[in-house]
Design a protein around this motif. Structure first.
Motif, PDB file in Angstrom:
ATOM      1  N   ALA A  64       0.835  -1.201   0.000  1.00  0.00           N
ATOM      2  CA  ALA A  64       0.000   0.000   0.000  1.00  0.00           C
ATOM      3  C   ALA A  64       0.868   1.249   0.000  1.00  0.00           C
ATOM      4  N   THR A  65       0.428   2.265  -0.739  1.00  0.00           N
ATOM      5  CA  THR A  65       1.091   3.566  -0.673  1.00  0.00           C
ATOM      6  C   THR A  65       0.630   4.297   0.592  1.00  0.00           C
ATOM      7  N   SER A  66       1.217   5.452   0.857  1.00  0.00           N
ATOM      8  CA  SER A  66       0.943   6.116   2.136  1.00  0.00           C
ATOM      9  C   SER A  66      -0.231   7.077   2.091  1.00  0.00           C
ATOM     10  N   HIS A  67      -0.820   7.336   0.908  1.00  0.00           N
ATOM     11  CA  HIS A  67      -1.895   8.320   0.796  1.00  0.00           C
ATOM     12  C   HIS A  67      -3.128   7.704   0.137  1.00  0.00           C
ATOM     13  N   LEU A  68      -4.268   8.257   0.486  1.00  0.00           N
ATOM     14  CA  LEU A  68      -5.498   7.958  -0.253  1.00  0.00           C
ATOM     15  C   LEU A  68      -6.246   9.264  -0.485  1.00  0.00           C
ATOM     16  N   VAL A  69      -7.087   9.240  -1.514  1.00  0.00           N
ATOM     17  CA  VAL A  69      -7.836  10.426  -1.922  1.00  0.00           C
ATOM     18  C   VAL A  69      -9.322  10.101  -1.916  1.00  0.00           C
ATOM     19  N   SER A  70     -10.110  10.941  -1.251  1.00  0.00           N
ATOM     20  CA  SER A  70     -11.558  10.778  -1.234  1.00  0.00           C
ATOM     21  C   SER A  70     -12.192  11.941  -1.995  1.00  0.00           C
ATOM     22  N   ALA A  71     -13.063  11.599  -2.964  1.00  0.00           N
ATOM     23  CA  ALA A  71     -13.688  12.625  -3.803  1.00  0.00           C
ATOM     24  C   ALA A  71     -15.205  12.544  -3.677  1.00  0.00           C
ATOM     25  N   THR A  72     -15.843  13.680  -3.438  1.00  0.00           N
ATOM     26  CA  THR A  72     -17.299  13.768  -3.383  1.00  0.00           C
ATOM     27  C   THR A  72     -17.741  15.024  -4.138  1.00  0.00           C
ATOM     28  N   LEU A  73     -19.029  15.038  -4.519  1.00  0.00           N
ATOM     29  CA  LEU A  73     -19.598  16.182  -5.240  1.00  0.00           C
ATOM     30  C   LEU A  73     -20.795  16.741  -4.481  1.00  0.00           C
ATOM     31  N   GLN A  74     -20.895  18.044  -4.462  1.00  0.00           N
ATOM     32  CA  GLN A  74     -22.038  18.730  -3.862  1.00  0.00           C
ATOM     33  C   GLN A  74     -22.827  19.422  -4.962  1.00  0.00           C
ATOM     34  N   GLY A 132     -14.202  -0.637 -11.822  1.00  0.00           N
ATOM     35  CA  GLY A 132     -14.426   0.700 -12.355  1.00  0.00           C
ATOM     36  C   GLY A 132     -13.206   1.587 -12.384  1.00  0.00           C
ATOM     37  N   CYS A 133     -12.038   1.065 -12.044  1.00  0.00           N
ATOM     38  CA  CYS A 133     -10.797   1.853 -12.037  1.00  0.00           C
ATOM     39  C   CYS A 133      -9.747   1.177 -12.912  1.00  0.00           C
ATOM     40  N   ILE A 134      -9.011   1.978 -13.668  1.00  0.00           N
ATOM     41  CA  ILE A 134      -7.955   1.454 -14.532  1.00  0.00           C
ATOM     42  C   ILE A 134      -6.711   2.330 -14.399  1.00  0.00           C
ATOM     43  N   CYS A 140     -11.152   6.553 -12.849  1.00  0.00           N
ATOM     44  CA  CYS A 140     -12.272   5.790 -12.290  1.00  0.00           C
ATOM     45  C   CYS A 140     -13.592   6.433 -12.721  1.00  0.00           C
ATOM     46  N   ASN A 141     -14.646   5.613 -12.773  1.00  0.00           N
ATOM     47  CA  ASN A 141     -15.947   6.105 -13.232  1.00  0.00           C
ATOM     48  C   ASN A 141     -16.932   6.301 -12.081  1.00  0.00           C
ATOM     49  N   ARG A 155     -16.079  10.979 -14.588  1.00  0.00           N
ATOM     50  CA  ARG A 155     -14.790  10.289 -14.616  1.00  0.00           C
ATOM     51  C   ARG A 155     -13.777  11.165 -13.883  1.00  0.00           C
ATOM     52  N   ILE A 156     -13.065  10.539 -12.983  1.00  0.00           N
ATOM     53  CA  ILE A 156     -12.064  11.254 -12.211  1.00  0.00           C
ATOM     54  C   ILE A 156     -10.693  10.673 -12.513  1.00  0.00           C
ATOM     55  N   ARG A 157      -9.700  11.543 -12.669  1.00  0.00           N
ATOM     56  CA  ARG A 157      -8.324  11.131 -12.972  1.00  0.00           C
ATOM     57  C   ARG A 157      -7.410  11.598 -11.850  1.00  0.00           C
TER      58      ARG A 157
END
Length: 417
Positions: free
Chosen positions: A78-88, A127-129, A142-143, A96-98
């Motif tokens: 595992a890498t040391s970071h993760l990213v969480s994305a949400t929309l309001q 859903g991720c490539i 990812c979609n 699609r998010i890159r």
């Protein structure tokens, strides 16, 4: 606890309502907002890009949490970071998010884009490539929106190209093994009354029949679970329990056979009584496997840890002494060590009986006898399964790894008893 923390942070970010670009920046969390049509932001050095028609994108970077979350992807770091994305204020279903993740470990060369599945409580790559990857970064696309990260596999993954071959070898080998076991059990049934002339013969044939029966049931369960993607969760769990139980029972009866053999060699004038052998072998061969499987399943269920992997319909290996697979490895390893000791006792006994005669002809006969013992007892005592322990301990990029995998698959899938 880590998954709960992540879920809570995501829910908190989702419920933050903002009208302008602002953010939060601290040591382990970075939160930024974007309301433009072409959002391009950065958190903890990870570039995030997404096109949207309206609404506000919230990007949360979390540090030092990845190594605390479960990872069932084998041979990945595992890498040391993760990213969480949400929309309001956005209802667009075709997003699609890159994300461009910097490569932290240069010796880990194969990236895998994943997201955290709160239902499975594990990472998933659905859903991720990976669109591009080089020595410096890995671009993921990812979609859907959730928490994303990258898992890195070490070294060459060329063994994956042999997986179809290994699957065919396993299927053919298990088919041969099942047919051979059915023939063996049929012959035992026909000649049973003729071969059981003494207590020793009764002990040996009872153990051999039980080994064959449990091996047959285990092989059938293994073949039934060879396509886990078409099985329901309940069937996958059932077949995992069956394989765990039947293989353990097989090894326990191997233990009974080896202990009986050593007892007969050492205590020649104190033979085992039939009632005593059947009582203790029934405890070891039937009760012990049920207790081990039952207690391990209950333990993992009530500690909220996964007992089995739905991708393989088998027990889970996390790391050394962690994961349900150790409810299989530890008893099997103990039995194999005991059986190796029993084999050594048999060989030493053969050598000692030939010591008074020093002729070359007798030496040759002794060598032939030892060879026969090794050839016969190695599969019967489950010694070939030692290769599986070497496979677990070896790194996948080891030059000998492919040889060990093929050896284990061939020797144990074609094993007839």
């Amino acid at each position: 606890m880590s998954a709960t923390y992540l879920q809570s942070v995501e829910d908190l970010v989702l419920n933050i309502h903002v009208n302008q670009s602002s953010g939060i920046n601290c040591s382990n969390l970075q939160l930024t907002f974007c309301s433009s049509n072409d959002c391009d932001v950065t958190v903890f050095g990870i570039n995030v890009n997404m096109n949207m028609s309206n609404g506000i994108m919230k990007i949360l970077g979390v540090k030092n949490l990845m190594n605390k979350l479960r990872n069932s992807f084998e041979y990945t770091e595992a890498t040391s970071h993760l990213v969480s994305a949400t929309l309001q204020d956005n209802k667009d279903s075709s997003l699609r998010i890159r994300m461009d993740f910097p490569k932290e470990k240069l010796n880990y060369t194969i990236p895998r884009c994943v997201f955290w599945d709160h239902t499975m409580m594990d990472w998933s790559d659905a859903g991720c490539i990976v669109t591009t990857s080089d020595n410096y970064s890995s671009m993921c696309e990812c979609n859907h929106l959730t928490s994303f990260s990258v898992l890195m596999a070490k070294g060459d993954q060329s063994l994956n190209m042999f997986e179809p071959i290994l699957e065919k070898i396993t299927s053919v080998g298990l088919g041969v093994s099942i047919c051979s076991l059915l023939i063996f059990l049929t012959i035992e049934y026909i000649v049973w009354s003729a071969v059981i002339k003494s207590n020793l013969a009764h002990f040996r044939h009872t153990a051999m029949v039980n080994i064959a029966v449990f091996r047959l049931l285990a092989d059938c369960s293994f073949l039934a679970s060879s396509s886990p993607n078409i099985l329901t969760d309940s069937w996958c769990l059932t077949l995992t329990i069956c394989k765990h139980l039947f293989y353990l029972a097989m090894f326990c009866w191997m233990l009974c056979l080896s202990v009986m053999l050593v007892h007969q060699l050492i205590f020649v004038f104190s033979p085992l009584r039939k009632r005593v052998f059947m009582f203790f072998s029934s405890i070891v061969g039937y009760v012990c496997p049920i207790l081990i499987v039952g207690s391990s399943y209950v333990y993992y269920k009530y500690t909220y840890n996964l007992y089995y992997d739905m991708k393989t319909c088998w027990l889970i290996y996390v790391r050394l002494l962690e994961g349900s697979i150790h409810a299989f490895l530890l008893p099997v390893g103990t039995i194999i060590l005991t059986n190796l000791f029993s084999m050594a006792v048999v060989i030493v006994t053969l050598v000692k009986t030939s010591v008074p005669d020093s002729s070359k002809a007798d030496d040759k006969e002794t060598a032939k006898s030892i060879l026969k013992v090794v050839v016969f007892l190695t599969p019967v005592f489950g010694v070939t399964w030692v290769i599986g322990f070497f496979q677990l301990m070896m790194q996948k990029d080891n030059p000998m790894y492919a040889f060990v995998v093929f050896s284990f698959t061939i020797l144990n899938s074609f094993q007839v008893i």
